[in-house]
Each structure stands twice: as structure tokens, then as C-alpha cells.
Design a protein around this motif. Sequence first.
Motif, PDB file in Angstrom:
ATOM      1  N   UNK A  55       0.857  -1.182   0.000  1.00  0.00           N
ATOM      2  CA  UNK A  55       0.000   0.000   0.000  1.00  0.00           C
ATOM      3  C   UNK A  55       0.893   1.231   0.000  1.00  0.00           C
ATOM      4  N   UNK A  56       0.722   2.076  -1.005  1.00  0.00           N
ATOM      5  CA  UNK A  56       1.580   3.233  -1.216  1.00  0.00           C
ATOM      6  C   UNK A  56       0.916   4.474  -0.610  1.00  0.00           C
ATOM      7  N   UNK A  57       1.626   5.221   0.241  1.00  0.00           N
ATOM      8  CA  UNK A  57       1.063   6.458   0.789  1.00  0.00           C
ATOM      9  C   UNK A  57       0.687   7.420  -0.339  1.00  0.00           C
ATOM     10  N   UNK A  58      -0.377   8.175  -0.139  1.00  0.00           N
ATOM     11  CA  UNK A  58      -0.881   9.056  -1.197  1.00  0.00           C
ATOM     12  C   UNK A  58       0.183  10.036  -1.699  1.00  0.00           C
ATOM     13  N   UNK A  59       1.036  10.540  -0.821  1.00  0.00           N
ATOM     14  CA  UNK A  59       2.060  11.491  -1.249  1.00  0.00           C
ATOM     15  C   UNK A  59       3.156  10.853  -2.096  1.00  0.00           C
ATOM     16  N   UNK A  60       3.202   9.533  -2.150  1.00  0.00           N
ATOM     17  CA  UNK A  60       4.210   8.836  -2.949  1.00  0.00           C
ATOM     18  C   UNK A  60       3.621   8.219  -4.213  1.00  0.00           C
ATOM     19  N   UNK A  61       2.325   8.319  -4.397  1.00  0.00           N
ATOM     20  CA  UNK A  61       1.695   7.639  -5.523  1.00  0.00           C
ATOM     21  C   UNK A  61       2.112   8.187  -6.880  1.00  0.00           C
ATOM     22  N   UNK A  62       2.637   9.394  -6.922  1.00  0.00           N
ATOM     23  CA  UNK A  62       3.145   9.901  -8.208  1.00  0.00           C
ATOM     24  C   UNK A  62       4.325   9.049  -8.686  1.00  0.00           C
ATOM     25  N   UNK A  63       5.047   8.440  -7.756  1.00  0.00           N
ATOM     26  CA  UNK A  63       6.170   7.566  -8.117  1.00  0.00           C
ATOM     27  C   UNK A  63       5.700   6.225  -8.659  1.00  0.00           C
ATOM     28  N   UNK A  64       4.483   5.814  -8.303  1.00  0.00           N
ATOM     29  CA  UNK A  64       3.937   4.523  -8.735  1.00  0.00           C
ATOM     30  C   UNK A  64       2.862   4.712  -9.799  1.00  0.00           C
ATOM     31  N   UNK A  65       2.992   5.794 -10.563  1.00  0.00           N
ATOM     32  CA  UNK A  65       2.058   6.075 -11.660  1.00  0.00           C
ATOM     33  C   UNK A  65       0.619   6.176 -11.166  1.00  0.00           C
ATOM     34  N   UNK A  66       0.455   6.713  -9.955  1.00  0.00           N
ATOM     35  CA  UNK A  66      -0.872   6.923  -9.393  1.00  0.00           C
ATOM     36  C   UNK A  66      -1.483   5.715  -8.713  1.00  0.00           C
ATOM     37  N   UNK A  67      -0.762   4.636  -8.644  1.00  0.00           N
ATOM     38  CA  UNK A  67      -1.301   3.415  -8.029  1.00  0.00           C
ATOM     39  C   UNK A  67      -1.246   3.503  -6.508  1.00  0.00           C
ATOM     40  N   UNK A  68      -2.346   3.107  -5.873  1.00  0.00           N
ATOM     41  CA  UNK A  68      -2.410   3.079  -4.412  1.00  0.00           C
ATOM     42  C   UNK A  68      -1.869   1.765  -3.853  1.00  0.00           C
ATOM     43  N   UNK A  69      -1.917   0.712  -4.663  1.00  0.00           N
ATOM     44  CA  UNK A  69      -1.352  -0.583  -4.279  1.00  0.00           C
ATOM     45  C   UNK A  69      -0.575  -1.147  -5.463  1.00  0.00           C
ATOM     46  N   UNK A  70       0.472  -1.876  -5.138  1.00  0.00           N
ATOM     47  CA  UNK A  70       1.254  -2.575  -6.160  1.00  0.00           C
ATOM     48  C   UNK A  70       1.612  -3.953  -5.622  1.00  0.00           C
ATOM     49  N   UNK A  71       1.844  -4.882  -6.521  1.00  0.00           N
ATOM     50  CA  UNK A  71       2.260  -6.232  -6.148  1.00  0.00           C
ATOM     51  C   UNK A  71       3.772  -6.324  -6.325  1.00  0.00           C
ATOM     52  N   UNK A  72       4.467  -6.762  -5.256  1.00  0.00           N
ATOM     53  CA  UNK A  72       5.927  -6.806  -5.275  1.00  0.00           C
ATOM     54  C   UNK A  72       6.403  -8.077  -4.584  1.00  0.00           C
ATOM     55  N   UNK A  73       7.442  -8.681  -5.128  1.00  0.00           N
ATOM     56  CA  UNK A  73       8.028  -9.849  -4.473  1.00  0.00           C
ATOM     57  C   UNK A  73       9.063  -9.395  -3.450  1.00  0.00           C
ATOM     58  N   UNK A  74       9.397 -10.302  -2.550  1.00  0.00           N
ATOM     59  CA  UNK A  74      10.410 -10.041  -1.527  1.00  0.00           C
ATOM     60  C   UNK A  74      10.084 -10.813  -0.270  1.00  0.00           C
ATOM     61  N   UNK A  75      11.125 -11.290   0.413  1.00  0.00           N
ATOM     62  CA  UNK A  75      10.908 -12.058   1.635  1.00  0.00           C
ATOM     63  C   UNK A  75      11.127 -11.225   2.893  1.00  0.00           C
ATOM     64  N   UNK A  76      11.510  -9.950   2.719  1.00  0.00           N
ATOM     65  CA  UNK A  76      11.664  -9.021   3.836  1.00  0.00           C
ATOM     66  C   UNK A  76      11.250  -7.633   3.352  1.00  0.00           C
ATOM     67  N   UNK A  77      11.031  -6.735   4.294  1.00  0.00           N
ATOM     68  CA  UNK A  77      10.697  -5.362   3.919  1.00  0.00           C
ATOM     69  C   UNK A  77      11.831  -4.767   3.088  1.00  0.00           C
ATOM     70  N   UNK A  78      13.068  -5.057   3.426  1.00  0.00           N
ATOM     71  CA  UNK A  78      14.222  -4.571   2.659  1.00  0.00           C
ATOM     72  C   UNK A  78      14.125  -5.019   1.196  1.00  0.00           C
ATOM     73  N   UNK A  79      13.831  -6.299   0.959  1.00  0.00           N
ATOM     74  CA  UNK A  79      13.726  -6.809  -0.408  1.00  0.00           C
ATOM     75  C   UNK A  79      12.530  -6.201  -1.135  1.00  0.00           C
ATOM     76  N   UNK A  80      11.434  -6.008  -0.435  1.00  0.00           N
ATOM     77  CA  UNK A  80      10.257  -5.382  -1.039  1.00  0.00           C
ATOM     78  C   UNK A  80      10.611  -3.974  -1.520  1.00  0.00           C
ATOM     79  N   UNK A  81      11.286  -3.201  -0.667  1.00  0.00           N
ATOM     80  CA  UNK A  81      11.676  -1.842  -1.060  1.00  0.00           C
ATOM     81  C   UNK A  81      12.656  -1.882  -2.233  1.00  0.00           C
TER      82      UNK A  81
END
Length: 91
Positions: free
Chosen positions: A5-31
Motif C-alpha cells: 500500500x503506497x502512501x498518497x504522497x508517494x503515488x506519483x512515483x507509482x504512476x498513481x497506483x495506491x497498491x502494487x504487487x511486489x516480491x520479496x521475503x523481507x521489507x528490505x527486499x520489497x523496497x
Amino acid sequence: MATVFIPSLMQKLTEGRATVEVSGSSVREVIHNLEQEYPGVKERLVDRFKVRSGFTVAVDGQVTPIGLLEKVREDSEVHFLPAVGGGAPTA
């Protein structure tokens, strides 16, 4: 893949998406994987080796005290919650 879930102030970085699907086994890998797809996200979320002050991370509804090290499952929900400030104390 985890749902992020992307904070509203950062959604311009995700092309306006509020949620994205991402792989990763830790928060570090997700980021890291978010950064690959949406450049600029890591700079907003990470300060050196920890989650930037002003953000809290919640995985599966639980705020994590270990930040980037928190484990993430394939079906996890990851929220980056911006700090909320201000307001007046109540009496």
C-alpha cells in the motif's frame, strides 16, 4: 507477491497506483524491488540502513519494530504509514 500500500504522497512515483504487487521475503527486499520498478521510492522510504523517520511499516496489520528486517510472505500486506502530527492536546 506481497501487496504494498503506497502512501498518497508517494503515488506519483507509482504512476498513481495506491497498491502494487511486489516480491520479496523481507521489507528490505520489497523496497529494493519497488525501487527497480518505481525509481525514487527507496530514497523516500530508507535512510541509510533503516526506515526513514516519519514512516512506520506494518506487515499484515502489525506495526513492526524491526523495520527493514521484518519478514514478508507471498500473501502479505505491507503498509508504509506516514507519521501524523499536529493537533491540540485534549483536556
